[in-house]
Design a protein around this motif. Structure first.
Motif, mmCIF file in Angstrom:
data_model
loop_
_atom_site.group_PDB
_atom_site.id
_atom_site.type_symbol
_atom_site.label_atom_id
_atom_site.label_comp_id
_atom_site.label_asym_id
_atom_site.label_seq_id
_atom_site.Cartn_x
_atom_site.Cartn_y
_atom_site.Cartn_z
ATOM 1 N N ALA A 77 65.308 30.535 25.012
ATOM 2 C CA ALA A 77 63.866 30.945 25.173
ATOM 3 C C ALA A 77 63.161 30.076 23.859
ATOM 4 O O ALA A 77 61.948 29.664 23.884
ATOM 5 C CB ALA A 77 63.818 32.318 24.724
ATOM 6 N N LEU A 78 63.946 29.790 22.809
ATOM 7 C CA LEU A 78 63.388 28.832 21.901
ATOM 8 C C LEU A 78 63.205 27.727 21.970
ATOM 9 O O LEU A 78 61.934 27.033 21.976
ATOM 10 C CB LEU A 78 64.428 29.030 20.474
ATOM 11 N N ALA A 79 64.029 26.990 22.923
ATOM 12 C CA ALA A 79 63.822 25.676 23.437
ATOM 13 C C ALA A 79 62.726 25.470 24.272
ATOM 14 O O ALA A 79 61.766 24.752 24.281
ATOM 15 C CB ALA A 79 65.040 25.336 24.028
ATOM 16 N N GLU A 80 62.270 26.473 25.053
ATOM 17 C CA GLU A 80 61.479 26.676 26.050
ATOM 18 C C GLU A 80 59.985 26.777 25.256
ATOM 19 O O GLU A 80 58.961 26.010 25.459
ATOM 20 C CB GLU A 80 61.561 27.782 27.071
ATOM 21 N N ALA A 81 60.130 27.524 24.409
ATOM 22 C CA ALA A 81 58.931 27.811 23.358
ATOM 23 C C ALA A 81 58.487 26.388 22.602
ATOM 24 O O ALA A 81 57.392 25.886 22.690
ATOM 25 C CB ALA A 81 59.057 28.716 22.290
ATOM 26 N N LEU A 82 59.396 25.671 22.002
ATOM 27 C CA LEU A 82 58.983 24.276 21.639
ATOM 28 C C LEU A 82 58.646 23.291 22.468
ATOM 29 O O LEU A 82 57.787 22.697 22.219
ATOM 30 C CB LEU A 82 60.402 24.099 20.667
ATOM 31 N N GLU A 83 59.249 23.334 23.630
ATOM 32 C CA GLU A 83 58.981 22.302 24.797
ATOM 33 C C GLU A 83 57.404 22.731 25.102
ATOM 34 O O GLU A 83 56.745 21.591 25.343
ATOM 35 C CB GLU A 83 59.630 22.540 26.044
ATOM 36 N N SER A 84 57.088 23.988 25.189
ATOM 37 C CA SER A 84 55.647 24.365 25.724
ATOM 38 C C SER A 84 54.609 23.993 24.611
ATOM 39 O O SER A 84 53.341 23.855 24.858
ATOM 40 C CB SER A 84 55.374 25.746 25.924
ATOM 41 N N ILE A 85 54.941 23.877 23.315
ATOM 42 C CA ILE A 85 54.339 23.290 22.285
ATOM 43 C C ILE A 85 53.872 22.008 22.214
ATOM 44 O O ILE A 85 52.880 21.353 21.882
ATOM 45 C CB ILE A 85 54.715 23.789 20.673
ATOM 46 N N GLY A 86 55.069 21.191 22.609
ATOM 47 C CA GLY A 86 55.090 19.553 22.534
ATOM 48 C C GLY A 86 55.364 18.780 21.360
ATOM 49 O O GLY A 86 56.080 19.465 20.828
ATOM 50 N N LEU A 87 54.741 17.819 21.134
ATOM 51 C CA LEU A 87 55.226 16.770 20.280
ATOM 52 C C LEU A 87 55.123 17.533 18.580
ATOM 53 O O LEU A 87 56.281 17.081 18.131
ATOM 54 C CB LEU A 87 54.317 15.537 20.136
ATOM 55 N N PRO A 88 54.252 18.150 18.398
ATOM 56 C CA PRO A 88 54.409 18.772 17.010
ATOM 57 C C PRO A 88 55.705 19.786 16.879
ATOM 58 O O PRO A 88 55.918 19.951 15.608
ATOM 59 C CB PRO A 88 53.257 19.469 17.054
ATOM 60 N N ALA A 89 56.133 20.135 17.685
ATOM 61 C CA ALA A 89 57.451 20.972 17.680
ATOM 62 C C ALA A 89 58.935 20.220 17.656
ATOM 63 O O ALA A 89 59.623 20.844 17.299
ATOM 64 C CB ALA A 89 57.469 21.826 18.741
ATOM 65 N N ASN A 90 58.511 18.874 17.760
ATOM 66 C CA ASN A 90 59.744 17.941 17.635
ATOM 67 C C ASN A 90 60.365 18.164 16.266
ATOM 68 O O ASN A 90 61.471 17.586 15.731
ATOM 69 C CB ASN A 90 59.557 16.523 17.763
ATOM 70 N N ASP A 91 59.556 18.292 14.960
ATOM 71 C CA ASP A 91 59.889 18.373 13.657
ATOM 72 C C ASP A 91 60.654 19.798 13.589
ATOM 73 O O ASP A 91 61.306 20.085 12.347
ATOM 74 C CB ASP A 91 58.913 18.199 12.701
ATOM 75 N N ALA A 92 60.599 20.634 14.295
ATOM 76 C CA ALA A 92 61.175 22.055 14.061
ATOM 77 C C ALA A 92 62.532 22.012 13.928
ATOM 78 O O ALA A 92 63.447 21.242 14.782
ATOM 79 C CB ALA A 92 60.784 22.842 15.249
ATOM 80 N N LEU A 93 63.167 22.559 12.833
ATOM 81 C CA LEU A 93 64.659 22.641 12.373
ATOM 82 C C LEU A 93 65.372 23.753 13.279
ATOM 83 O O LEU A 93 64.622 24.784 13.283
ATOM 84 C CB LEU A 93 64.868 22.710 11.117
ATOM 85 N N ILE A 94 66.575 23.461 13.700
ATOM 86 C CA ILE A 94 67.203 24.648 14.571
ATOM 87 C C ILE A 94 68.366 25.046 13.986
ATOM 88 O O ILE A 94 69.256 24.044 13.647
ATOM 89 C CB ILE A 94 67.248 24.085 15.864
ATOM 90 N N ALA A 95 68.903 26.195 13.836
ATOM 91 C CA ALA A 95 70.150 26.750 13.373
ATOM 92 C C ALA A 95 70.604 27.739 14.323
ATOM 93 O O ALA A 95 69.844 28.530 14.552
ATOM 94 C CB ALA A 95 69.822 27.622 11.918
ATOM 95 N N THR A 96 71.916 27.344 14.672
ATOM 96 C CA THR A 96 72.346 28.208 15.738
ATOM 97 C C THR A 96 73.876 28.765 14.973
ATOM 98 O O THR A 96 74.435 28.139 14.060
ATOM 99 C CB THR A 96 72.433 27.720 17.113
ATOM 100 N N LYS A 97 74.590 29.402 16.111
ATOM 101 C CA LYS A 97 75.910 29.936 15.487
ATOM 102 C C LYS A 97 76.799 29.859 16.757
ATOM 103 O O LYS A 97 76.604 30.318 17.693
ATOM 104 C CB LYS A 97 75.867 31.410 14.651
ATOM 105 N N TRP A 98 78.202 29.745 16.343
ATOM 106 C CA TRP A 98 79.421 29.790 17.137
ATOM 107 C C TRP A 98 79.791 31.249 16.942
ATOM 108 O O TRP A 98 79.967 31.822 15.751
ATOM 109 C CB TRP A 98 80.359 28.817 16.989
ATOM 110 N N TRP A 99 80.062 32.064 18.309
ATOM 111 C CA TRP A 99 80.731 33.209 18.177
ATOM 112 C C TRP A 99 82.272 33.120 18.099
ATOM 113 O O TRP A 99 82.814 32.884 18.950
ATOM 114 C CB TRP A 99 80.338 33.906 19.383
ATOM 115 N N PRO A 100 83.042 33.624 17.074
ATOM 116 C CA PRO A 100 84.440 33.376 16.809
ATOM 117 C C PRO A 100 85.265 34.715 17.405
ATOM 118 O O PRO A 100 86.373 34.325 18.002
ATOM 119 C CB PRO A 100 84.461 33.781 15.425
ATOM 120 N N MET A 101 84.767 35.756 17.831
ATOM 121 C CA MET A 101 85.619 36.880 18.453
ATOM 122 C C MET A 101 86.514 36.366 19.518
ATOM 123 O O MET A 101 85.933 35.969 20.323
ATOM 124 C CB MET A 101 84.771 38.002 18.630
ATOM 125 N N PHE A 102 87.740 36.821 19.245
ATOM 126 C CA PHE A 102 88.850 36.575 20.059
ATOM 127 C C PHE A 102 88.919 34.973 20.836
ATOM 128 O O PHE A 102 89.058 34.630 21.782
ATOM 129 C CB PHE A 102 88.457 37.558 21.601
#
Length: 330
Positions: A77-102
């Motif tokens: 959803a975040l990626a789709e939102a940034l794509e909808s904005i276009g070029l100005p969103a290219n500088d948006a920084l992204i933090a995500t997380k790996w889920w460790p359980m099991f």
């Protein structure tokens, strides 16, 4: 779209990456999927697009999501939102997380392409271990992160919910390879100040690690609206209404702090929410940043407004003292 350049930026840990003191937490973009994603009501993608756009325009330049948020739906959803904005969103920084359980540390390298795919090929500026419980040691997890750094799959490494010892261990392992731990994401607010007593904050300051505060408004309690209109608790969608702070005793206990936030809000001509967020990102210098969420446009305006002023030292200290009387410290 015009991105605001008036918002002061600060370094993420020891990196050269410059981030706004507030990022946007994207848990609520989970589309109601999965166990974790059902915590929030499903949001329409059009609304998500608008919230991301407004955040960028207001000077918020980074977004925190995770694999477990809707099993990748928040990332998409975040990626789709940034794509909808276009070029100005290219500088948006992204933090995500790996889920460790099991899982074991090998999953970090095995699943990274899924994260990149969910983010539509966008750069992962900060990849975090979501919590400290897995089938592998901190050492092995950090070794896996080093592989990703060397392969240029990610730019920086962070952790979340790590105690002092595990945080130090993660930093130590990364340091052996010439890298560093950029951040530790922990629960922190005027009503939950546990990290000030358990050694995490002090160690972060010593090692140059940024603290990313999640739940900085305690799921909305610090806005004061539930104190003025307790009947609103019954209308909350999701399990957060069962938290102790939402119960009558919790509302009564925290009222002195809420009253003070209202007093300061009138003094500065802002909202109580903005006072609470401003305290969080200034009381400890530049060590603490925060990731309030936003499910409605007016939430974004609240977040942006919190970046437009700075509480005086006297007001920071006064809020600190009243907070200490009602906050959790264990």
């Amino acid at each position: 779209m015009v991105v605001s350049t008036n918002v002061p930026l600060r370094k993420l840990g020891q990196s050269a990456l410059e981030i706004s003191a507030l990022g946007l937490g994207c848990w609520q973009f989970s589309k109601g999927r999965g166990m974790v994603g059902r915590f929030w009501a499903e949001m329409d993608q059009h609304d998500i697009n608008e919230i991301v756009k407004m955040s960028l325009e207001g000077g918020i330049n980074w977004f925190d999501t995770a694999e477990v948020y809707g099993k990748g739906e928040s990332e998409k959803a975040l990626a789709e939102a940034l794509e909808s904005i276009g070029l100005p969103a290219n500088d948006a920084l992204i933090a995500t997380k790996w889920w460790p359980m099991f899982r074991t540390a090998s999953s970090i390298t095995k699943t990274i392409d899924h994260r990149i795919e969910a983010l539509d090929g966008r750069t992962i500026d900060l990849h975090q271990i979501h919590q400290p419980f897995s089938f592998s040691s901190v050492e092995k997890e950090m070794e896996a992160m080093v592989e990703l750094l060397k392969a240029n799959k990610i730019k920086h490494v962070g952790v979340s919910n790590f105690n002092e010892d595990k945080m130090k261990k993660a930093h130590q392992v990364l340091s052996k390879h010439g890298y560093f731990l950029a951040s530790n994401q922990v629960k922190y607010s005027l009503l939950d100040r546990s990290m000030e007593k358990n050694g995490v904050l002090e160690a972060a300051k010593q090692l140059g690690i940024t603290i990313i505060a999640y739940s900085p408004l305690e799921q909305g309690i610090l806005s004061g609206k539930f104190h003025k209109h307790p009947e609103l608790v019954k209308k909350i969608q999701g399990p957060r209404k069962y938290m102790s702070f939402f119960k009558p005793a919790g509302l009564a206990k925290t009222k002195p702090l809420i009253d003070l936030l209202e007093e300061k809000a009138k003094k500065y001509g802002v909202s109580q929410t903005q006072i609470a967020l401003n305290w969080l990102i200034h009381f400890h210098g530049e060590t603490v940043v925060a990731i309030p969420g936003a499910s409605k446009p007016h939430h974004v305006q609240e977040n942006i407004g919190a970046l437009q002023f700075t509480l005086s030292k006297e007001d920071l200290d006064e809020i600190d003292q009243v907070s200490r009387q009602v906050a959790l410290f264990d």
